[in-house]
Design an enzyme around this catalytic site. Structure first.
Site, PDB file in Angstrom:
ATOM      1  N   ASN A  39       0.906  -1.340   0.123  1.00 50.83           N
ATOM      2  CA  ASN A  39      -0.144   0.194  -0.025  1.00 50.83           C
ATOM      3  C   ASN A  39       0.738   1.130  -0.136  1.00 50.83           C
ATOM      4  OD1 ASN A  39       1.033  -0.512   2.699  1.00 50.83           O
ATOM      5  ND2 ASN A  39      -1.138   0.147   3.705  1.00 50.83           N
ATOM      6  N   ASN A  81      -4.245  -2.057  -3.642  1.00 48.15           N
ATOM      7  CA  ASN A  81      -3.603  -0.967  -2.971  1.00 48.15           C
ATOM      8  C   ASN A  81      -2.204  -0.489  -3.504  1.00 48.15           C
ATOM      9  OD1 ASN A  81      -5.591  -0.550  -1.227  1.00 48.15           O
ATOM     10  ND2 ASN A  81      -4.795  -2.407   0.204  1.00 48.15           N
TER      11      ASN A  81
END
Length: 194
Positions: A64, A110
């Site tokens: 992420n 992500n």
């Protein structure tokens, strides 16, 4: 000659090495092996392998946060988004299929979300490594953080090799030729048991 930046997405550390989410790292390892290069730590928080045609990069932040290292490398090597290829796992593509595309949404991925946010554009090339949807009611986040199933692993080396071919085709021939060549052939693979 202008080089390309090829970013393979994954999570760092041996515990994640065989995960579906690390398909991008697997493909970058294959590209580095083909070039006879080795990854070395770079100040951008990524491992980098420089070849004559491309900068191969595996961010060693978690998925992420992939955007930070990708942007740092793009700035460092002065490579614009039009010469960026991101290789990532894709839930919405069946296992055994590979897709190349330009731009579009992140489908909840992500890593893509982070890259798009820091670059301020969705207009970069992606190589989508199909992992298929999770079986039954399994949570997608759990599914991507699991290793490929035994049945999948027997075809994995071939798929990683083909995904590396897709990257090389994008660099050499562009998107349309690559799509025509690689989108018409999907492996006849059943994927994980449902």
């Amino acid at each position: 000659m202008d080089r390309w930046l090829i970013a393979g997405l994954g999570n760092p550390g041996p515990e994640y090495a065989g995960n579906r989410h690390n398909a991008g790292f697997m493909v970058l390892d294959e590209l580095a092996a083909r070039a006879g290069g080795r990854f070395k730590a770079h100040k951008s928080r990524a491992e980098v392998c420089e070849t004559s045609a491309a900068i191969l990069a595996k961010p060693f932040t978690y998925m992420n946060l992939s955007g930070g290292p990708v942007k740092a490398l793009a700035d460092f090597y002065k490579i614009g988004p039009e010469r960026l290829i991101v290789v990532h796992d894709e839930l919405d593509v069946p296992y055994g299929a590979l897709r190349a595309k330009l731009g579009g949404g992140d489908n909840g991925h992500n890593g893509l979300k982070s890259i798009t946010k820091v670059l301020g554009t969705r207009d970069y090339l992606r190589v989508r490594f199909g992992i298929g949807r999770p079986p039954g009611r399994m949570d997608a986040a759990s599914f991507v953080l699991r290793d490929f199933a035994t049945m999948e692993r027997k075809d994995l080396p071939f798929l990683v090799d083909r995904a590396a071919d897709v990257v090389e085709s994008l660099m050499a021939h562009g998107l349309e030729v690559t799509q025509n060549e690689f989108h018409r052939v999907d492996l006849n693979i059943s994927g994980p048991p449902r």
